[in-house]
Each structure stands twice: as structure tokens, then as C-alpha cells.
Design a protein around this motif. Structure first.
Motif, short mmCIF file in Angstrom:
data_model
loop_
_atom_site.label_atom_id
_atom_site.label_comp_id
_atom_site.label_asym_id
_atom_site.label_seq_id
_atom_site.Cartn_x
_atom_site.Cartn_y
_atom_site.Cartn_z
N MET A 1 0.68 -1.00 -0.08
CA MET A 1 -0.42 0.06 -0.12
C MET A 1 0.78 1.02 -0.08
N ALA A 2 0.60 2.13 -0.61
CA ALA A 2 1.57 3.34 -0.60
C ALA A 2 1.16 4.14 0.47
N ASN A 3 2.34 4.84 0.48
CA ASN A 3 2.38 5.80 1.75
C ASN A 3 3.47 6.98 1.24
N PHE A 4 2.63 8.31 1.66
CA PHE A 4 3.99 9.79 0.74
C PHE A 4 4.52 9.95 1.39
N TYR A 5 4.25 9.34 3.17
CA TYR A 5 6.04 9.65 3.94
C TYR A 5 7.02 8.20 3.90
N THR A 6 6.57 7.41 3.87
CA THR A 6 8.08 6.22 3.98
C THR A 6 8.07 5.71 2.35
N ASP A 7 7.65 6.40 1.53
CA ASP A 7 7.86 6.53 0.34
C ASP A 7 9.53 7.19 -0.78
N HIS A 8 9.27 8.22 0.07
CA HIS A 8 10.37 9.13 0.09
C HIS A 8 11.28 9.36 1.83
N PRO A 9 12.61 8.59 1.15
CA PRO A 9 13.11 8.95 2.56
C PRO A 9 13.77 10.27 2.49
N GLU A 10 13.66 10.65 1.84
CA GLU A 10 14.48 11.99 2.31
C GLU A 10 13.75 13.33 3.40
N TYR A 11 12.80 12.16 3.59
CA TYR A 11 11.72 12.93 5.18
C TYR A 11 12.66 12.54 6.04
N ASP A 12 13.59 11.21 6.25
CA ASP A 12 14.15 10.88 7.11
C ASP A 12 15.33 11.69 7.74
N PHE A 13 16.04 12.18 6.28
CA PHE A 13 17.19 12.78 5.68
C PHE A 13 16.99 14.30 6.46
N TYR A 14 15.82 14.65 7.23
CA TYR A 14 15.48 15.84 7.40
C TYR A 14 15.40 15.86 8.67
N LEU A 15 14.72 14.53 9.14
CA LEU A 15 14.67 14.63 10.55
C LEU A 15 15.65 14.55 11.34
N ASN A 16 16.29 13.45 10.48
CA ASN A 16 18.14 13.79 11.46
C ASN A 16 19.02 14.93 11.30
N HIS A 17 18.25 15.80 10.74
CA HIS A 17 19.88 16.61 10.93
C HIS A 17 20.43 16.83 11.43
N PRO A 18 21.58 17.33 12.11
CA PRO A 18 21.78 17.80 13.52
C PRO A 18 21.72 18.87 14.12
N GLU A 19 20.84 20.02 13.24
CA GLU A 19 20.48 20.30 13.76
C GLU A 19 19.22 20.08 14.79
N MET A 20 18.43 19.67 14.79
CA MET A 20 17.19 19.26 14.49
C MET A 20 17.87 18.18 15.99
N LYS A 21 18.58 17.95 16.93
CA LYS A 21 19.05 17.71 18.76
C LYS A 21 18.27 19.77 19.54
N ARG A 22 18.81 20.39 18.31
CA ARG A 22 18.51 21.58 19.03
C ARG A 22 17.46 21.84 19.07
N VAL A 23 16.91 22.13 17.98
CA VAL A 23 14.93 22.14 18.17
C VAL A 23 14.39 21.72 18.86
N VAL A 24 14.52 20.08 19.01
CA VAL A 24 13.53 19.69 20.20
C VAL A 24 14.50 19.44 20.87
N GLU A 25 15.02 19.89 21.53
CA GLU A 25 15.77 20.60 23.28
C GLU A 25 14.53 21.70 23.49
N LEU A 26 15.05 22.69 22.48
CA LEU A 26 14.18 23.64 22.97
C LEU A 26 12.46 23.23 22.50
N LYS A 27 11.99 22.34 22.11
CA LYS A 27 11.01 22.30 21.88
C LYS A 27 10.61 21.94 23.05
N GLU A 28 11.50 20.48 23.71
CA GLU A 28 10.54 19.63 24.43
C GLU A 28 10.92 20.25 26.03
#
Length: 568
Positions: A1-28
């Protein structure tokens, strides 16, 4: 079954960007919510997994409900019945699915019923929904208006309205009027107070996206006798209170599922949001910056859909006993679509991370005094977000138009036939470079950062970043582009002529954007050659040719030539 998230690995690439640690740290905020809410993350990895689960649900609904409904929604469109707007039938199915899945109020704090997601993964969800149906994305993504109420409304207003949006009630921002489009200082919708202090709104609003929504943010003139932006305030109108009717639903070229309404306010009860006189000067600017990032995400979503349609058709269609994807003229078009898509996505999420960091720091500032280091960080990322937003919106909206155009070209005659999806993408994309500030207005927003050297400083800092050995020849090309950019910028400055400066602004903007996006795609390709190296090769070469052309135009421009370009 198609999934517009899992079909595109680019999303996980950007979720794992080094700056996301600071983003999550501040948000949480130290993951303090884990003791109060069962679904709150306990650490960074858990937070990222939470975002992935939400995006997977979004991708499933987008691929298997919203996209299959999109053609019927496009054909039916909304209806006007007795002064009320009614969505296309299958739009209600989309709304029901997203509400049941809890995909509303994503960025809002958990204490109001939200998921406390940063803008970056929220923008991914927005992009995914847009790839399925850009018209529905308009309805769904206007939930982002609640950010402005959260930032500037009272706690009582937050408690009253935010849980409703988190439960799936819709929003709109009522800014434009028949005589006030880009020039919002001309807004004349009148706001007056009753003897008991109740605010009432009277007048007409036009071109209001999702105009018969449940909760409206309304720009109105509260200061009698004024005629500029200083007399405007922001108000909250609740549909439950009545007083607003839909006079007309526009018959548009595209995004048919998204109702664009003309509204008549007749003594409509409203609440003041924030302080009087700051409606345009402060609140609309915040509202528009969020909306522009939303259009950037919407544009990338349509670019992704255009690419998918072009690739699918080119692999299936044969001419001269050969799949047309193998013809150089066709795979050149497809490669350019992909390169613009990848570069556009890169600046979208770079901008989103900047917005996340400064907004999280502003949120913390409401609770306590920031440290000196945090104040510097807030200043830095606020400036970066302000500088990058007009590029992210302007370039992605233009690229969506170009990519949808090329997707039709790949289809040949079939692309001109209404049964094929490409024509709808083309019609939908056309508005992206117009609403929430035309591309020309994005140039106006960006030009001060071009003139004062802000972008040049950013570019030179980015040039210090290392790239992989395979990409060093491309980086050398970017360095050449920067030299040409500096020469063009100096030429315009030396002329000391404002009209010439304004006339050449778009070309300087294009050079700025393509250099920054070239550097971003090189950074991405350095981190993941598999995902981005091909696009980096295509994009940098394409940008190189464009920058050479813009440089030649600017440095050979003589101000005496300017009158010949003016309309008589």
C-alpha cells in the motif's frame, strides 16, 4: 500500500539533520512533559520516533484517502447555499479522516490538546498533504493560524480556542478586501466597540481562503479617522456567534477544493487579539511569515507530485519501441524537475529549522528571562528565518509552476487531457506565486538583506563548510558564482539610483537564492550522496548558467535604458 511518507526517504534525512537536536531540546524543554502526558517523549530519539509515527499516519491518509478523493473534489468544488459555504462531498471525508487520526493542532502545546511538534515535521506533514491535494492542504494547513493566537492572544483566549482547533475545527485569516490586496494598509473593515466594550465588525472581505471557517483571525480598522497601518488591529471571530455571511465563492483556475470566499460582516461580535493598533505592524507580519512557509511546503508537495507523475508516465509510455524516459530531451526535463524539487526542499527545511529555534526561544522567554547566550541565539535565528522565508516561499512557488509545466510536457498531448493528473497540478500550482505575497513581494522582503550584505555574509559562512571530494568541482563553480554575484551587487550599489535598484532587484534575488540553494544541496549531497548527488550536479550546473546570465544582464544595464521599459 502506498504511503507518501515512507515512499520518500528524504523526510527521514531531514528529521535526522544535526540541527534537529537543538530544535527538539528547545521544544521539549528538558522533556518535562513526560511526567504529565503519556504520549510525551522521554528523549530526543523518542521525540523523532513520535514525529515519524505522525508522518506515517499522514502519509497513509494522504496516499489512500486524500489523493484518491482529489479528482472528485476538483470536479465538484464547494457550494454556496443560503449564505453558507459547503465543501465538496469528499472534502468532508478528508476532514473526518484527519480528525480521527488526530492530525490537527500538531504544533500546539500538549496542555491545549496539541502534539507539540516543531514546525519542521509539521511542514513535512503539510508537504505530504499537498502532494495528495493542494486544495485540501489549504483547508488543513490553516490550522497554523492558531500559532498567531497562541503568540499574541490572552491565556483565556488560548484556553477557549486552541483545544477546538486541536480537535479539528477549521480556521481562516481574513485580511484581503476589494481595495486592499497586497496593500493591506488600505483595509477598511470597521471595528467599533459597544458601550459594554464588545467589539463589532462591519464591512466586506474578499479572496478569503476557507472563508466560512469555524474560527477567523480578522484584520480590521479599530482607530476611527486613520487610513494607514497604524489604525489596524487583529480580531478573533467565532462562527458560533453569527454575523458573517458568504456572499460569493470564487470560480478559480485551480485548488478547487479550497473555497475562496467573499464575506459580509454585519455587526459581527469579535474579540480583540493582543493590543490595538498592532494588527498589521506586528501580528499580520507574524501570521504571513508562517503562511509563507506553509506555501513553500505546499509548493514542494506539488513539485513532488509533478515529479512522480512525470517519472511514472515516462517509464510507461513508449515511442519508437523505446520508453520515452530514455530519450535525452525527456530525462533532461525530469532531472531538472528533481533538482529543483530537492534544492527547494532543502531550503524549506533549513528555513523551518531556523523558525523552530527562534520560536521556541520566544516561547521560553514568556516564562523566564533568557540567558545572554539564548538572547544571542534568538537574535541570530530570528534574523536567519526572516531572511530565508522569502526565498523559500518565492523560489519554491516558482519551481512548482515550472515543474508542473514540465510534467505536462513529459506527457505530451496526454498532459493536455483533463483525465490526467498533471493538468490539475499545473492549475493548482499557478496560485502559489501569487497568494500570501506574490514573488515580487518576496523580492521586496529579501532585497534589504541583499543590499546590506546579510546574504553575502551567510553565503561566505556556508562556503567554509566542507563538501565531499566528489563535490569539490561543483563547489568551485559556486565560488565562481559568488564572485559574479559580488560584482553585480557592487555595480547596482555604485549607480546610487533607487529606480534602477528596484528594477534589477528580481535578478539579484534570483542570484542570491540559487547560490544559497546550491550550497544547501551540496551540503545535503555530502551527507547522503545516494539521495542528492545527482540533483546537486544538475542544480549547481543549472544555477551556474543562470547566474552568469543575470550577471551579464545587470553589469551591462545602463540606467538611461530604463525609461524604455516603463509603461506609458
Amino acid at each position: 500500500m502506498a504511503n507518501f511518507y515512507t515512499d520518500h526517504p528524504e523526510y527521514d534525512f531531514y528529521l535526522n539533520h544535526p540541527e534537529m537536536k537543538r530544535v527538539v531540546e528547545l521544544k521539549e524543554l528538558g522533556f518535562a512533559d513526560k511526567d504529565k502526558y503519556e504520549d510525551a517523549p522521554v528523549d530526543f530519539e523518542d521525540a523523532i520516533e513520535n514525529y515519524k509515527r505522525v508522518l506515517e499516519i499522514t502519509g497513509d491518509i494522504a496516499a489512500n484517502i486524500i489523493e484518491p478523493n482529489s479528482e472528485d473534489v476538483d470536479l465538484e468544488g464547494p457550494h454556496l447555499v443560503d449564505g453558507r459555504m459547503h465543501y465538496a462531498s469528499k472534502t468532508y471525508e478528508n476532514l473526518d479522516a484527519t480528525r480521527k487520526a488526530g492530525l490537527w493542532g500538531l504544533s500546539m502545546p500538549r496542555r491545549y490538546g496539541g502534539l507539540n511538534m516543531p514546525i519542521t515535521p509539521y511542514s513535512m506533514a503539510s508537504e505530504i498533504v499537498s502532494a495528495a491535494d493542494a486544495g485540501f492542504q489549504n483547508i488543513w494547513s490553516l490550522q497554523d493560524c492558531i500559532e498567531t493566537l497562541y503568540e499574541f492572544g490572552s491565556e483565556e483566549q488560548r484556553q477557549k480556542y486552541i483545544p477546538r482547533v486541536c480537535a479539528g475545527e477549521t480556521m481562516s485569516m481574513d485580511l484581503t478586501e476589494p481595495d486592499a490586496g497586497s496593500d493591506l494598509q488600505r483595509v477598511m473593515l470597521k471595528a467599533t466597540q459597544d458601550a459594554d466594550g464588545t467589539w463589532r465588525l462591519n464591512g466586506v472581505k474578499r479572496f478569503i481562503t476557507n472563508g466560512d471557517s469555524d474560527i477567523h483571525l480578522v484584520l480590521a480598522r479599530s482607530e476611527e479617522g486613520t487610513r494607514d497601518g497604524r489604525g489596524l488591529s487583529m480580531f478573533i471571530y467565532d462562527k458560533r456567534d453569527g454575523g458573517v455571511t458568504v456572499r460569493h465563492i470564487e470560480n478559480k483556475l485551480g485548488i478547487h477544493g479550497s473555497p475562496t470566499c467573499e464575506l459580509v460582516y454585519k455587526n459581527a461580535k469579535a474579540e480583540l487579539c493582543g493590543s490595538t493598533r498592532l494588527g498589521l505592524i506586528k501580528y499580520v507580519m507574524a501570521l504571513m511569515n508562517g503562511a509563507r512557509l506553509g506555501i513553500a511546503a505546499q509548493s514542494v508537495g506539488v513539485s513532488q507530485a509533478a515529479y512522480d507523475e512525470a517519472v511514472k508516465y515516462a517509464n510507461e509510455r513508449k515511442q519508437f519501441d523505446t520508453e520515452i524516459v530514455k530519450f535525452p530531451a525527456v530525462y533532461d526535463m525530469i532531472a531538472r524537475i528533481k533538482a529543483k524539487l530537492d534544492a527547494g526542499r532543502s531550503i524549506l527545511y533549513q528555513t523551518a529549522r531556523y523558525v523552530d529555534i527562534y520560536k521556541a526561544l520566544e516561547d521560553i522567554q514568556r516564562e523566564r528571562k533568557l540567558t545572554a547566550e539564548e538572547r544571542q541565539e534568538l537574535k541570530k535565528y530570528s534574523r536567519l528565518a526572516d531572511a530565508f522565508t522569502p526565498i523559500a516561499k518565492g523560489m519554491n512557488s516558482e519551481y512548482a509552476n515550472q515543474n508542473a509545466y514540465d510534467a505536462i510536457q513529459v506527457h505530451g498531448g496526454s498532459g493536455f487531457i483533463m483525465e490526467y493528473k498533471s493538468q490539475r497540478l499545473y492549475r493548482d500550482a499557478r496560485i502559489f506565486s501569487i497568494y500570501e505575497g506574490t514573488t515580487q513581494l518576496q523580492v521586496v522582503a529579501a532585497i534589504r538583506y541583499i543590499s546590506n550584505g546579510t546574504y553575502l555574509t551567510i553565503i561566505k559562512e556556508m562556503l567554509e563548510h566542507e563538501v565531499s571530494d566528489e563535490l569539490k568541482p561543483l563547489k568551485a563553480r559556486v565560488e565562481e558564482m559568488v564572485k559574479l554575484y559580488e560584482q553585480a551587487l557592487e555595480y547596482v550599489k555604485e549607480a546610487q539610483d533607487q529606480e534602477m535598484h528596484d528594477f534589477l532587484a528580481r535578478r539579484l534575488y534570483n542570484m542570491t537564492a540559487e547560490i544559497i540553494m546550491s550550497l544547501l544541496i551540496l551540503e545535503d549531497a555530502t551527507r547522503s550522496a545516494d539521495l542528492f548527488e545527482k540533483s546537486a550536479n544538475v542544480y549547481v550546473r543549472m544555477a551556474y548558467a543562470d547566474v552568469i546570465g543575470e550577471h551579464a544582464y545587470i553589469t551591462n544595464f545602463i540606467k538611461e535604458d530604463l525609461p524604455s521599459f516603463r509603461a506609458e
